[in-house]
Scaffold this motif. Sequence first.
Motif, PDB file in Angstrom:
ATOM      1  N   GLU A 214       0.826  -1.205   0.000  1.00  0.00           N
ATOM      2  CA  GLU A 214       0.000   0.000   0.000  1.00  0.00           C
ATOM      3  C   GLU A 214       0.865   1.262   0.000  1.00  0.00           C
ATOM      4  O   GLU A 214       0.556   2.250  -0.687  1.00  0.00           O
ATOM      5  CB  GLU A 214      -0.921  -0.007   1.218  1.00  0.00           C
ATOM      6  N   ALA A 215       1.972   1.237   0.763  1.00  0.00           N
ATOM      7  CA  ALA A 215       2.859   2.397   0.815  1.00  0.00           C
ATOM      8  C   ALA A 215       3.562   2.611  -0.525  1.00  0.00           C
ATOM      9  O   ALA A 215       3.733   3.755  -0.971  1.00  0.00           O
ATOM     10  CB  ALA A 215       3.893   2.210   1.926  1.00  0.00           C
ATOM     11  N   ILE A 216       3.950   1.525  -1.171  1.00  0.00           N
ATOM     12  CA  ILE A 216       4.582   1.639  -2.491  1.00  0.00           C
ATOM     13  C   ILE A 216       3.566   2.144  -3.510  1.00  0.00           C
ATOM     14  O   ILE A 216       3.887   2.989  -4.354  1.00  0.00           O
ATOM     15  CB  ILE A 216       5.164   0.280  -2.919  1.00  0.00           C
ATOM     16  N   ARG A 217       2.329   1.664  -3.420  1.00  0.00           N
ATOM     17  CA  ARG A 217       1.271   2.136  -4.320  1.00  0.00           C
ATOM     18  C   ARG A 217       1.042   3.644  -4.125  1.00  0.00           C
ATOM     19  O   ARG A 217       0.881   4.386  -5.103  1.00  0.00           O
ATOM     20  CB  ARG A 217      -0.021   1.374  -4.056  1.00  0.00           C
ATOM     21  N   ALA A 218       1.051   4.081  -2.860  1.00  0.00           N
ATOM     22  CA  ALA A 218       0.808   5.496  -2.550  1.00  0.00           C
ATOM     23  C   ALA A 218       2.049   6.355  -2.738  1.00  0.00           C
ATOM     24  O   ALA A 218       1.985   7.577  -2.566  1.00  0.00           O
ATOM     25  CB  ALA A 218       0.311   5.625  -1.112  1.00  0.00           C
ATOM     26  N   GLN A 219       3.176   5.711  -3.067  1.00  0.00           N
ATOM     27  CA  GLN A 219       4.460   6.399  -3.217  1.00  0.00           C
ATOM     28  C   GLN A 219       4.799   7.217  -1.967  1.00  0.00           C
ATOM     29  O   GLN A 219       5.168   8.388  -2.033  1.00  0.00           O
ATOM     30  CB  GLN A 219       4.448   7.274  -4.477  1.00  0.00           C
ATOM     31  N   ASP A 220       4.677   6.526  -0.826  1.00  0.00           N
ATOM     32  CA  ASP A 220       4.941   7.114   0.487  1.00  0.00           C
ATOM     33  C   ASP A 220       6.182   6.446   1.073  1.00  0.00           C
ATOM     34  O   ASP A 220       6.084   5.384   1.701  1.00  0.00           O
ATOM     35  CB  ASP A 220       3.732   6.902   1.397  1.00  0.00           C
ATOM     36  N   PRO A 221       7.375   7.040   0.894  1.00  0.00           N
ATOM     37  CA  PRO A 221       8.617   6.396   1.349  1.00  0.00           C
ATOM     38  C   PRO A 221       8.658   6.101   2.846  1.00  0.00           C
ATOM     39  O   PRO A 221       9.126   5.039   3.259  1.00  0.00           O
ATOM     40  CB  PRO A 221       9.704   7.393   0.943  1.00  0.00           C
ATOM     41  N   GLN A 222       8.183   7.031   3.681  1.00  0.00           N
ATOM     42  CA  GLN A 222       8.256   6.806   5.124  1.00  0.00           C
ATOM     43  C   GLN A 222       7.354   5.661   5.559  1.00  0.00           C
ATOM     44  O   GLN A 222       7.734   4.826   6.386  1.00  0.00           O
ATOM     45  CB  GLN A 222       7.865   8.076   5.882  1.00  0.00           C
ATOM     46  N   ALA A 223       6.149   5.592   4.986  1.00  0.00           N
ATOM     47  CA  ALA A 223       5.256   4.480   5.316  1.00  0.00           C
ATOM     48  C   ALA A 223       5.857   3.161   4.847  1.00  0.00           C
ATOM     49  O   ALA A 223       5.706   2.122   5.508  1.00  0.00           O
ATOM     50  CB  ALA A 223       3.882   4.708   4.678  1.00  0.00           C
ATOM     51  N   ALA A 224       6.553   3.184   3.715  1.00  0.00           N
ATOM     52  CA  ALA A 224       7.198   1.969   3.210  1.00  0.00           C
ATOM     53  C   ALA A 224       8.305   1.514   4.147  1.00  0.00           C
ATOM     54  O   ALA A 224       8.445   0.315   4.431  1.00  0.00           O
ATOM     55  CB  ALA A 224       7.746   2.217   1.807  1.00  0.00           C
ATOM     56  N   VAL A 225       9.095   2.459   4.634  1.00  0.00           N
ATOM     57  CA  VAL A 225      10.158   2.135   5.587  1.00  0.00           C
ATOM     58  C   VAL A 225       9.566   1.553   6.865  1.00  0.00           C
ATOM     59  O   VAL A 225      10.048   0.546   7.402  1.00  0.00           O
ATOM     60  CB  VAL A 225      11.000   3.386   5.897  1.00  0.00           C
ATOM     61  N   ASP A 226       8.503   2.166   7.366  1.00  0.00           N
ATOM     62  CA  ASP A 226       7.867   1.682   8.598  1.00  0.00           C
ATOM     63  C   ASP A 226       7.370   0.244   8.426  1.00  0.00           C
ATOM     64  O   ASP A 226       7.519  -0.595   9.317  1.00  0.00           O
ATOM     65  CB  ASP A 226       6.703   2.594   8.983  1.00  0.00           C
ATOM     66  N   ALA A 227       6.776  -0.037   7.266  1.00  0.00           N
ATOM     67  CA  ALA A 227       6.274  -1.389   7.004  1.00  0.00           C
ATOM     68  C   ALA A 227       7.420  -2.379   6.910  1.00  0.00           C
ATOM     69  O   ALA A 227       7.326  -3.515   7.402  1.00  0.00           O
ATOM     70  CB  ALA A 227       5.449  -1.395   5.720  1.00  0.00           C
ATOM     71  N   ALA A 228       8.528  -1.969   6.261  1.00  0.00           N
ATOM     72  CA  ALA A 228       9.688  -2.857   6.135  1.00  0.00           C
ATOM     73  C   ALA A 228      10.294  -3.161   7.504  1.00  0.00           C
ATOM     74  O   ALA A 228      10.682  -4.305   7.774  1.00  0.00           O
ATOM     75  CB  ALA A 228      10.736  -2.224   5.218  1.00  0.00           C
ATOM     76  N   VAL A 229      10.361  -2.164   8.376  1.00  0.00           N
ATOM     77  CA  VAL A 229      10.890  -2.362   9.726  1.00  0.00           C
ATOM     78  C   VAL A 229      10.002  -3.330  10.501  1.00  0.00           C
ATOM     79  O   VAL A 229      10.488  -4.247  11.188  1.00  0.00           O
ATOM     80  CB  VAL A 229      11.006  -1.017  10.468  1.00  0.00           C
ATOM     81  N   GLN A 230       8.695  -3.159  10.389  1.00  0.00           N
ATOM     82  CA  GLN A 230       7.764  -4.065  11.066  1.00  0.00           C
ATOM     83  C   GLN A 230       7.906  -5.488  10.541  1.00  0.00           C
ATOM     84  O   GLN A 230       7.896  -6.457  11.309  1.00  0.00           O
ATOM     85  CB  GLN A 230       6.325  -3.592  10.861  1.00  0.00           C
ATOM     86  N   LEU A 231       8.064  -5.613   9.232  1.00  0.00           N
ATOM     87  CA  LEU A 231       8.188  -6.926   8.604  1.00  0.00           C
ATOM     88  C   LEU A 231       9.437  -7.643   9.100  1.00  0.00           C
ATOM     89  O   LEU A 231       9.388  -8.818   9.478  1.00  0.00           O
ATOM     90  CB  LEU A 231       8.225  -6.738   7.090  1.00  0.00           C
ATOM     91  N   LEU A 232      10.566  -6.936   9.113  1.00  0.00           N
ATOM     92  CA  LEU A 232      11.818  -7.563   9.563  1.00  0.00           C
ATOM     93  C   LEU A 232      11.786  -7.871  11.044  1.00  0.00           C
ATOM     94  O   LEU A 232      12.343  -8.888  11.486  1.00  0.00           O
ATOM     95  CB  LEU A 232      12.997  -6.643   9.236  1.00  0.00           C
ATOM     96  N   ALA A 233      11.119  -7.036  11.832  1.00  0.00           N
ATOM     97  CA  ALA A 233      11.000  -7.313  13.268  1.00  0.00           C
ATOM     98  C   ALA A 233      10.270  -8.627  13.492  1.00  0.00           C
ATOM     99  O   ALA A 233      10.613  -9.401  14.395  1.00  0.00           O
ATOM    100  CB  ALA A 233      10.262  -6.170  13.957  1.00  0.00           C
ATOM    101  N   GLY A 234       9.292  -8.901  12.639  1.00  0.00           N
ATOM    102  CA  GLY A 234       8.583 -10.171  12.748  1.00  0.00           C
ATOM    103  C   GLY A 234       9.485 -11.351  12.453  1.00  0.00           C
ATOM    104  O   GLY A 234       9.428 -12.375  13.141  1.00  0.00           O
ATOM    105  N   HIS A 235      10.341 -11.223  11.421  1.00  0.00           N
ATOM    106  CA  HIS A 235      11.275 -12.304  11.111  1.00  0.00           C
ATOM    107  C   HIS A 235      12.242 -12.546  12.264  1.00  0.00           C
ATOM    108  O   HIS A 235      12.528 -13.695  12.628  1.00  0.00           O
ATOM    109  CB  HIS A 235      12.080 -11.964   9.845  1.00  0.00           C
ATOM    110  N   VAL A 236      12.760 -11.475  12.822  1.00  0.00           N
ATOM    111  CA  VAL A 236      13.702 -11.603  13.936  1.00  0.00           C
ATOM    112  C   VAL A 236      13.035 -12.314  15.102  1.00  0.00           C
ATOM    113  O   VAL A 236      13.614 -13.209  15.730  1.00  0.00           O
ATOM    114  CB  VAL A 236      14.226 -10.214  14.353  1.00  0.00           C
ATOM    115  N   ARG A 237      11.799 -11.927  15.394  1.00  0.00           N
ATOM    116  CA  ARG A 237      11.058 -12.570  16.485  1.00  0.00           C
ATOM    117  C   ARG A 237      10.820 -14.044  16.206  1.00  0.00           C
ATOM    118  O   ARG A 237      11.035 -14.902  17.073  1.00  0.00           O
ATOM    119  CB  ARG A 237       9.726 -11.850  16.672  1.00  0.00           C
TER     120      ARG A 237
END
Length: 245
Positions: A214-237
């Motif tokens: 959704e962030a990439i569709r909206a071309q919102d870099p900060q929202a994309a970064v936030d989603a990527a951080v959340q995604l990787l945090a899940g993998h680490v967990r």
Amino acid sequence: MTTARDASRGQGEVRVRTVGRGKVSLVESATDEIRGQIVSGGWPVGSRIPPESALSETLGVSRASVREAVRSLVHAGLLEPRQGDGTFVISDDDSALALRRRLERAELTHVTQVRQGLDVVAARQAAKHRTEAQLAGIEDALARRGAALAARDGDAFTAADAEFHILVAEAGANPVLADIYRSLSAALREELRRAACLDTATAARTDPHSRLTEAIRAQDPQAAVDAAVQLLAGHVRDLALPLDD
């Protein structure tokens, strides 16, 4: 020269020479011809090569020779067989082999640490630079990921998840980043498999992959970064990895 029908999706026709019958073996000649098509861009990275029967007819060699040629290029890191879907080009550079083999032997902790940096950059760049066609590819991979999740198909889920991340990297208008992600593909799949992502995705209340899309569709870099951080945090967990060093 003989025209071979390219069986990859939408690739049209690619021209391949019939192999010679000199001192070089038929397998070696077929390998060189197939490699040449890959390196020259006749079959670009991400495309599916023609089936064994078509290559055999085009090159004028037996299917056994074609099979050995394809197997050697899989070993070289240029091709990747995908069960039920054919054989795909994953690299057009033989020099990527050493890096790919090193990554395949890497500890999962180290792969995930590298991804922590790369995923944030890839997400930001994709939100800034993605094209409509690239967005469509990302959305398609996300849909296939969801379908595999619903079907409880672990192999298809892992493949679609890994492809999703590669497509995000490719959308960032940074060919170096895209090449690194393609080289990471095998290690990325192993990481996803080890993380039991199918089970954790089933249990998740929200999907950061959807948020990232959704962030990439909206071309919102900060929202994309936030989603990527959340995604990787899940993998680490999920992997219980000590990544705070």
